[in-house]
Design a protein around this motif. Structure first.
Motif, PDB file in Angstrom:
ATOM      1  N   ASP A  88     -15.867  40.019  11.831  1.00 30.59           N
ATOM      2  CA  ASP A  88     -15.775  38.796  12.625  1.00 30.59           C
ATOM      3  C   ASP A  88     -16.916  38.668  13.628  1.00 30.59           C
ATOM      4  OD1 ASP A  88     -14.978  40.804  14.318  1.00 30.59           O
ATOM      5  OD2 ASP A  88     -13.245  39.730  15.137  1.00 30.59           O
ATOM      6  N   HIS A  89     -17.787  39.680  13.709  1.00 31.98           N
ATOM      7  CA  HIS A  89     -18.951  39.575  14.586  1.00 31.98           C
ATOM      8  C   HIS A  89     -20.076  38.757  13.938  1.00 31.98           C
ATOM      9  CE1 HIS A  89     -17.797  43.401  17.063  1.00 31.98           C
ATOM     10  NE2 HIS A  89     -17.017  42.369  17.290  1.00 31.98           N
ATOM     11  N   VAL A  90     -20.000  38.568  12.629  1.00 36.97           N
ATOM     12  CA  VAL A  90     -20.899  37.660  11.917  1.00 36.97           C
ATOM     13  C   VAL A  90     -20.030  36.824  10.986  1.00 36.97           C
ATOM     14  CG1 VAL A  90     -22.863  37.391  10.375  1.00 36.97           C
ATOM     15  CG2 VAL A  90     -22.827  39.292  11.996  1.00 36.97           C
ATOM     16  N   LEU A  91     -19.867  35.567  11.311  1.00 30.95           N
ATOM     17  CA  LEU A  91     -19.031  34.682  10.495  1.00 30.95           C
ATOM     18  C   LEU A  91     -19.880  34.047   9.404  1.00 30.95           C
ATOM     19  CD1 LEU A  91     -17.043  32.927  13.367  1.00 30.95           C
ATOM     20  CD2 LEU A  91     -16.484  35.038  12.135  1.00 30.95           C
ATOM     21  N   LEU A  92     -19.358  34.040   8.194  1.00 27.23           N
ATOM     22  CA  LEU A  92     -20.077  33.517   7.032  1.00 27.23           C
ATOM     23  C   LEU A  92     -19.274  32.379   6.419  1.00 27.23           C
ATOM     24  CD1 LEU A  92     -20.909  36.932   5.301  1.00 27.23           C
ATOM     25  CD2 LEU A  92     -22.298  35.715   6.986  1.00 27.23           C
ATOM     26  N   ARG A  93     -19.964  31.295   6.078  1.00 23.69           N
ATOM     27  CA  ARG A  93     -19.295  30.217   5.364  1.00 23.69           C
ATOM     28  C   ARG A  93     -20.336  29.415   4.592  1.00 23.69           C
ATOM     29  NH1 ARG A  93     -19.714  25.122   7.967  1.00 23.69           N
ATOM     30  NH2 ARG A  93     -20.760  25.263   9.999  1.00 23.69           N
ATOM     31  N   THR A  94     -19.881  28.726   3.591  1.00 23.00           N
ATOM     32  CA  THR A  94     -20.741  27.810   2.855  1.00 23.00           C
ATOM     33  C   THR A  94     -20.102  26.429   2.874  1.00 23.00           C
ATOM     34  OG1 THR A  94     -19.675  28.391   0.755  1.00 23.00           O
ATOM     35  CG2 THR A  94     -21.686  29.592   1.337  1.00 23.00           C
ATOM     36  N   GLU A  95     -20.957  25.438   2.927  1.00 22.86           N
ATOM     37  CA  GLU A  95     -20.506  24.047   2.905  1.00 22.86           C
ATOM     38  C   GLU A  95     -21.572  23.238   2.193  1.00 22.86           C
ATOM     39  OE1 GLU A  95     -19.538  20.404   6.004  1.00 22.86           O
ATOM     40  OE2 GLU A  95     -19.416  22.480   6.705  1.00 22.86           O
ATOM     41  N   GLY A  96     -21.160  22.514   1.157  1.00 25.59           N
ATOM     42  CA  GLY A  96     -22.144  21.793   0.368  1.00 25.59           C
ATOM     43  C   GLY A  96     -23.166  22.771  -0.192  1.00 25.59           C
ATOM     44  N   HIS A  97     -24.454  22.475  -0.021  1.00 28.62           N
ATOM     45  CA  HIS A  97     -25.466  23.405  -0.528  1.00 28.62           C
ATOM     46  C   HIS A  97     -26.091  24.246   0.576  1.00 28.62           C
ATOM     47  CE1 HIS A  97     -28.119  19.613  -0.156  1.00 28.62           C
ATOM     48  NE2 HIS A  97     -28.409  20.389   0.877  1.00 28.62           N
ATOM     49  N   ALA A  98     -25.371  24.392   1.713  1.00 24.95           N
ATOM     50  CA  ALA A  98     -25.864  25.226   2.809  1.00 24.95           C
ATOM     51  C   ALA A  98     -24.915  26.389   3.060  1.00 24.95           C
ATOM     52  CB  ALA A  98     -26.021  24.404   4.087  1.00 24.95           C
ATOM     53  N   ALA A  99     -25.507  27.504   3.509  1.00 17.54           N
ATOM     54  CA  ALA A  99     -24.741  28.671   3.929  1.00 17.54           C
ATOM     55  C   ALA A  99     -25.009  28.907   5.408  1.00 17.54           C
ATOM     56  CB  ALA A  99     -25.133  29.894   3.109  1.00 17.54           C
ATOM     57  N   LEU A 114     -24.603  31.369   8.886  1.00 21.77           N
ATOM     58  CA  LEU A 114     -24.396  32.654   9.567  1.00 21.77           C
ATOM     59  C   LEU A 114     -24.158  32.349  11.042  1.00 21.77           C
ATOM     60  CD1 LEU A 114     -27.470  34.630   8.220  1.00 21.77           C
ATOM     61  CD2 LEU A 114     -25.154  35.536   8.098  1.00 21.77           C
ATOM     62  N   THR A 115     -23.035  32.782  11.581  1.00 22.75           N
ATOM     63  CA  THR A 115     -22.784  32.601  13.008  1.00 22.75           C
ATOM     64  C   THR A 115     -22.634  33.963  13.665  1.00 22.75           C
ATOM     65  OG1 THR A 115     -21.651  30.502  12.604  1.00 22.75           O
ATOM     66  CG2 THR A 115     -21.313  31.550  14.745  1.00 22.75           C
ATOM     67  N   VAL A 137     -30.145  28.206   4.296  1.00 18.66           N
ATOM     68  CA  VAL A 137     -29.379  29.113   5.151  1.00 18.66           C
ATOM     69  C   VAL A 137     -29.605  28.711   6.604  1.00 18.66           C
ATOM     70  CG1 VAL A 137     -29.132  31.498   5.951  1.00 18.66           C
ATOM     71  CG2 VAL A 137     -29.452  31.029   3.515  1.00 18.66           C
ATOM     72  N   VAL A 138     -28.529  28.697   7.381  1.00 15.86           N
ATOM     73  CA  VAL A 138     -28.591  28.332   8.794  1.00 15.86           C
ATOM     74  C   VAL A 138     -28.033  29.491   9.616  1.00 15.86           C
ATOM     75  CG1 VAL A 138     -27.890  26.670  10.558  1.00 15.86           C
ATOM     76  CG2 VAL A 138     -28.215  25.913   8.181  1.00 15.86           C
ATOM     77  N   ILE A 139     -28.745  29.896  10.675  1.00 16.46           N
ATOM     78  CA  ILE A 139     -28.229  30.910  11.590  1.00 16.46           C
ATOM     79  C   ILE A 139     -28.066  30.299  12.971  1.00 16.46           C
ATOM     80  CG2 ILE A 139     -30.547  31.856  12.097  1.00 16.46           C
ATOM     81  CD1 ILE A 139     -29.120  34.630  12.390  1.00 16.46           C
ATOM     82  N   GLU A 140     -26.935  30.577  13.598  1.00 19.13           N
ATOM     83  CA  GLU A 140     -26.612  30.030  14.907  1.00 19.13           C
ATOM     84  C   GLU A 140     -25.815  31.062  15.694  1.00 19.13           C
ATOM     85  OE1 GLU A 140     -24.318  26.555  13.996  1.00 19.13           O
ATOM     86  OE2 GLU A 140     -22.877  27.689  12.802  1.00 19.13           O
ATOM     87  N   GLY A 141     -25.646  30.825  16.984  1.00 16.41           N
ATOM     88  CA  GLY A 141     -24.900  31.743  17.827  1.00 16.41           C
ATOM     89  C   GLY A 141     -23.633  31.101  18.350  1.00 16.41           C
ATOM     90  N   ALA A 142     -22.563  31.893  18.438  1.00 13.02           N
ATOM     91  CA  ALA A 142     -21.305  31.395  18.989  1.00 13.02           C
ATOM     92  C   ALA A 142     -21.391  31.350  20.517  1.00 13.02           C
ATOM     93  CB  ALA A 142     -20.159  32.296  18.554  1.00 13.02           C
ATOM     94  N   GLY A 143     -20.594  30.475  21.104  1.00 12.50           N
ATOM     95  CA  GLY A 143     -20.554  30.384  22.554  1.00 12.50           C
ATOM     96  C   GLY A 143     -21.604  29.440  23.107  1.00 12.50           C
ATOM     97  N   GLU A 144     -21.638  29.343  24.425  1.00 11.94           N
ATOM     98  CA  GLU A 144     -22.478  28.355  25.101  1.00 11.94           C
ATOM     99  C   GLU A 144     -23.801  28.917  25.601  1.00 11.94           C
ATOM    100  OE1 GLU A 144     -21.707  25.126  25.276  1.00 11.94           O
ATOM    101  OE2 GLU A 144     -19.961  25.633  24.049  1.00 11.94           O
ATOM    102  N   ARG A 145     -23.986  30.247  25.532  1.00 13.45           N
ATOM    103  CA  ARG A 145     -25.113  30.831  26.252  1.00 13.45           C
ATOM    104  C   ARG A 145     -26.374  30.987  25.425  1.00 13.45           C
ATOM    105  NH1 ARG A 145     -22.831  36.166  28.629  1.00 13.45           N
ATOM    106  NH2 ARG A 145     -24.818  36.208  29.744  1.00 13.45           N
TER     107      ARG A 145
END
Length: 360
Positions: free
Chosen positions: A10-21, A23-24, A58-66
């Protein structure tokens, strides 16, 4: 996808939607700092998505506001440095391999560099093919402040920055905003922070190029372009001591840089300067990562790394006692040992025969 450490999935969340994957990075209380299991999970996901014809982006993003990521888990590195452990060596080996994978990824790799992006956070974003910053972005390689040296390909990236801008950022650890990140080659596009959720959603159904055309804007003005004259003059000096002398004799901003630089680990400053200048002649990223692995291994046994992390993160007294305590006391041999060959312990990364363009 992380059979060795399923409890950390759960420290790296993975999902796919449409033709994108997607990483959070999902350790918001730790500003998404990277652990070894996280690195392994990201790498495994990228390997799987590379082979999956349904994944185009592929998209990488961070959880939270900071922010996206504040770097590696330096508390764990501190424990290693104090105990003589080797877990950090395994972490760096896999982290640098991941950095190389990201840089050579054959599909668009979109990094949403919102908020704080430092150290290892730069490694998982700034090597990507599509790097997006916002008005909230603060991008930095602040390692000299903890007795360490820019790694994760940081000396490669900063070595490519115009003039001596990269030297300034590497030695002082200064954080830059969107316009300056673009100027230094650490990012490609500016998008307002509020638009990132919609941009990320749109990537599931449209091409990267089409999505960027809808969202990219001009960034607010930066600071470094107007400072090029004194930065290029001062940081072109032969050694760290002369750099400080030139800065101290310069304009007020240069004097401030001199004062900042003198708070950093003298050993780390000199090794960083040498690493950056050597990196410019090494060729592809992979050769620079191999050099950084040598330097990181040596830093782990240096007293300044444990002391720097103690002062900045553990005790938070902001009063590190560096050894040696001055730039003048750091001998050439003290610097050279950081670059000594490792023999069978070397990190060896295969570089492609020629550069490849990512179709997007």
């Amino acid at each position: 996808m992380n059979d060795q450490h399923p409890e950390y999935d759960d420290h790296v969340l993975l999902r796919t939607e449409g033709h994108a994957a997607y990483l959070t990075l999902n350790r918001p209380k730790a500003l998404n700092a990277l652990t070894h299991p996280m690195v392994l999970r990201i790498d495994a996901a990228l390997a799987a998505w590379e082979r999956d014809p349904a994944v185009e982006t592929v998209v990488i993003e961070g959880a939270g506001e900071r922010g996206l990521c504040a770097g590696g888990d330096i508390r764990a590195i501190h424990a290693d440095a104090k105990s003589g452990g080797t877990a950090s060596l395994d972490f760096w080996r896999d982290e640098y391999r991941l950095n190389a994978r990201i840089a050579r990824y054959p599909k668009p790799y979109v990094a949403l560099m919102d908020g704080i992006v430092m150290g290892g956070g730069v490694g998982v974003s700034a090597h990507g093919s599509v790097r997006i910053v916002t008005e909230r972005s603060r991008v930095a390689m602040p390692e000299t402040g903890i007795g360490f040296v820019p790694d994760v390909g940081g000396t490669y990236l900063l070595g490519l920055a115009p003039g001596e801008l990269g030297t300034h950022l590497a030695l002082t650890g200064a954080a830059v905003g969107a316009a300056d990140a673009l100027l230094c080659g650490l990012a490609d596009h500016f998008v307002p922070s509020a638009a990132l959720p919609a941009l990320a959603r749109d990537l599931a159904g449209d091409s990267v190029r089409a999505v960027l055309e809808r969202y990219v804007e001009e960034p607010p003005a930066g600071e470094l372009a107007g400072a090029r004259e004194w930065i290029d003059h001062c940081y072109a000096a032969g050694g760290a001591e002369e750099i400080v002398e030139r800065l101290a004799a310069g304009v007020p901003a240069a004097k401030d840089a001199a004062a900042t630089l003198l708070t950093k680990s003298p050993t780390a400053v000199k090794v960083t300067l040498a690493a950056l200048r050597r990196a410019r002649g090494l060729g592809p990223l992979e050769r620079v990562l191999e050099q950084e692995y040598r330097v990181s291994r040596a830093a782990l046994s240096s007293p300044d790394l444990a002391e720097g992390i103690r002062a900045q993160v553990i005790d938070k007294d902001r009063d590190p006692h560096w050894s040696p305590a001055t730039l003048e006391a750091v001998a050439p041999a003290d610097v050279d040992r950081f670059f000594a060959p490792l023999g069978e312990r070397e990190l060896r990364l295969a570089a492609p025969a020629s550069s490849q363009e990512v179709p997007w």
